[in-house]
Design a protein around this motif. Structure first.
Motif, PDB file in Angstrom:
ATOM      1  N   GLY A  32      27.386  47.862  33.922  1.00 50.99           N
ATOM      2  CA  GLY A  32      27.419  48.215  32.519  1.00 50.99           C
ATOM      3  C   GLY A  32      28.731  48.055  31.769  1.00 50.99           C
ATOM      4  O   GLY A  32      28.839  48.483  30.651  1.00 50.99           O
ATOM      5  N   ARG A  33      29.722  47.483  32.364  1.00 52.36           N
ATOM      6  CA  ARG A  33      31.028  47.394  31.705  1.00 52.36           C
ATOM      7  C   ARG A  33      31.624  46.017  31.898  1.00 52.36           C
ATOM      8  O   ARG A  33      31.312  45.305  32.833  1.00 52.36           O
ATOM      9  CB  ARG A  33      32.009  48.417  32.292  1.00 52.36           C
ATOM     10  N   GLU A  34      32.523  45.705  31.009  1.00 52.53           N
ATOM     11  CA  GLU A  34      33.336  44.511  31.165  1.00 52.53           C
ATOM     12  C   GLU A  34      34.308  44.766  32.317  1.00 52.53           C
ATOM     13  O   GLU A  34      34.791  45.875  32.495  1.00 52.53           O
ATOM     14  CB  GLU A  34      34.097  44.315  29.858  1.00 52.53           C
ATOM     15  N   VAL A  35      34.581  43.744  33.084  1.00 49.15           N
ATOM     16  CA  VAL A  35      35.505  43.900  34.204  1.00 49.15           C
ATOM     17  C   VAL A  35      36.930  44.037  33.659  1.00 49.15           C
ATOM     18  O   VAL A  35      37.398  43.161  32.929  1.00 49.15           O
ATOM     19  CB  VAL A  35      35.413  42.701  35.165  1.00 49.15           C
ATOM     20  N   PRO A  36      37.637  45.135  33.974  1.00 47.80           N
ATOM     21  CA  PRO A  36      38.993  45.315  33.439  1.00 47.80           C
ATOM     22  C   PRO A  36      39.986  44.342  34.080  1.00 47.80           C
ATOM     23  O   PRO A  36      39.786  43.869  35.195  1.00 47.80           O
ATOM     24  CB  PRO A  36      39.330  46.760  33.779  1.00 47.80           C
ATOM     25  N   GLN A  37      41.071  44.074  33.378  1.00 47.93           N
ATOM     26  CA  GLN A  37      42.069  43.120  33.862  1.00 47.93           C
ATOM     27  C   GLN A  37      42.674  43.547  35.194  1.00 47.93           C
ATOM     28  O   GLN A  37      42.939  42.715  36.053  1.00 47.93           O
ATOM     29  CB  GLN A  37      43.162  42.905  32.818  1.00 47.93           C
ATOM     30  N   TRP A  38      42.908  44.844  35.406  1.00 50.22           N
ATOM     31  CA  TRP A  38      43.488  45.290  36.677  1.00 50.22           C
ATOM     32  C   TRP A  38      42.577  44.940  37.850  1.00 50.22           C
ATOM     33  O   TRP A  38      43.052  44.625  38.934  1.00 50.22           O
ATOM     34  CB  TRP A  38      43.817  46.785  36.660  1.00 50.22           C
ATOM     35  N   PHE A  39      41.261  44.955  37.617  1.00 48.60           N
ATOM     36  CA  PHE A  39      40.303  44.594  38.658  1.00 48.60           C
ATOM     37  C   PHE A  39      40.401  43.101  38.961  1.00 48.60           C
ATOM     38  O   PHE A  39      40.444  42.687  40.112  1.00 48.60           O
ATOM     39  CB  PHE A  39      38.890  44.974  38.196  1.00 48.60           C
ATOM     40  N   VAL A  40      40.457  42.295  37.909  1.00 49.64           N
ATOM     41  CA  VAL A  40      40.587  40.846  38.056  1.00 49.64           C
ATOM     42  C   VAL A  40      41.880  40.514  38.802  1.00 49.64           C
ATOM     43  O   VAL A  40      41.893  39.685  39.720  1.00 49.64           O
ATOM     44  CB  VAL A  40      40.554  40.151  36.679  1.00 49.64           C
ATOM     45  N   ASP A  41      42.985  41.174  38.421  1.00 48.56           N
ATOM     46  CA  ASP A  41      44.276  40.946  39.086  1.00 48.56           C
ATOM     47  C   ASP A  41      44.222  41.331  40.556  1.00 48.56           C
ATOM     48  O   ASP A  41      44.740  40.614  41.420  1.00 48.56           O
ATOM     49  CB  ASP A  41      45.388  41.725  38.384  1.00 48.56           C
ATOM     50  N   ALA A  42      43.597  42.472  40.866  1.00 48.35           N
ATOM     51  CA  ALA A  42      43.494  42.924  42.263  1.00 48.35           C
ATOM     52  C   ALA A  42      42.666  41.934  43.081  1.00 48.35           C
ATOM     53  O   ALA A  42      43.017  41.621  44.225  1.00 48.35           O
ATOM     54  CB  ALA A  42      42.887  44.324  42.323  1.00 48.35           C
ATOM     55  N   ALA A  43      41.588  41.413  42.490  1.00 53.27           N
ATOM     56  CA  ALA A  43      40.776  40.416  43.192  1.00 53.27           C
ATOM     57  C   ALA A  43      41.569  39.131  43.396  1.00 53.27           C
ATOM     58  O   ALA A  43      41.500  38.513  44.463  1.00 53.27           O
ATOM     59  CB  ALA A  43      39.494  40.145  42.405  1.00 53.27           C
ATOM     60  N   GLY A  44      42.355  38.734  42.399  1.00 55.56           N
ATOM     61  CA  GLY A  44      43.182  37.530  42.513  1.00 55.56           C
ATOM     62  C   GLY A  44      44.259  37.650  43.572  1.00 55.56           C
ATOM     63  O   GLY A  44      44.707  36.655  44.135  1.00 55.56           O
ATOM     64  N   ASN A  45      44.674  38.878  43.867  1.00 52.23           N
ATOM     65  CA  ASN A  45      45.687  39.138  44.898  1.00 52.23           C
ATOM     66  C   ASN A  45      45.064  39.545  46.226  1.00 52.23           C
ATOM     67  O   ASN A  45      45.752  40.068  47.108  1.00 52.23           O
ATOM     68  CB  ASN A  45      46.648  40.227  44.421  1.00 52.23           C
ATOM     69  N   ASP A  46      43.761  39.349  46.365  1.00 49.50           N
ATOM     70  CA  ASP A  46      43.009  39.677  47.580  1.00 49.50           C
ATOM     71  C   ASP A  46      43.054  41.155  47.949  1.00 49.50           C
ATOM     72  O   ASP A  46      42.925  41.518  49.120  1.00 49.50           O
ATOM     73  CB  ASP A  46      43.462  38.820  48.769  1.00 49.50           C
ATOM     74  N   LEU A  47      43.234  42.019  46.970  1.00 52.28           N
ATOM     75  CA  LEU A  47      43.154  43.463  47.211  1.00 52.28           C
ATOM     76  C   LEU A  47      41.713  43.944  47.100  1.00 52.28           C
ATOM     77  O   LEU A  47      41.367  45.015  47.596  1.00 52.28           O
ATOM     78  CB  LEU A  47      44.043  44.225  46.229  1.00 52.28           C
TER      79      LEU A  47
END
Length: 107
Positions: A32-47
């Motif tokens: 139900g929400r837009e993916v926040p930037q911190w989530f995108v960044d964490a995924a990009g850093n393999d966290l």
């Protein structure tokens, strides 16, 4: 879309709820929400990484201060003011966290 903030005691977190992502779907199903930037960044850093479960659905594996934790459908992924990632089960979110409207405590 506005971020979702929650409070437990003195701690405020920004959180997203993980949805059910079947094998043929994208593993990045946030409820139900837009993916926040911190989530995108964490995924990009393999966290935060997708992990296929034997039940024909995706899970996420999140690197937290307590080690690598698995996130399943309806669980929450949160970030506190220090940027530390947390995994919160749906039951713990309902029991221990309360919505914190209009919070700017989490950058």
């Amino acid at each position: 879309m506005a971020p979702q903030y929650f409070r437990t005691g003195y701690t405020v977190v920004e959180a997203v709820q993980y949805g059910l992502a079947e094998y043929a779907d994208s593993p990045w199903a946030i409820r139900g929400r837009e993916v926040p930037q911190w989530f995108v960044d964490a995924a990009g850093n393999d966290l935060i990484v997708p992990e296929f479960g034997g039940e024909d659905c995706w899970y996420l594996r999140v690197s937290t201060a307590n080690g690598s934790l698995r996130v399943g459908p309806d669980d929450w992924i949160a970030r506190d003011a220090r940027g530390v990632l947390r995994v919160i089960t749906s039951a713990a979110m309902s029991k221990d966290y309360r919505p914190e409207p209009n919070s700017d405590e989490v950058a």
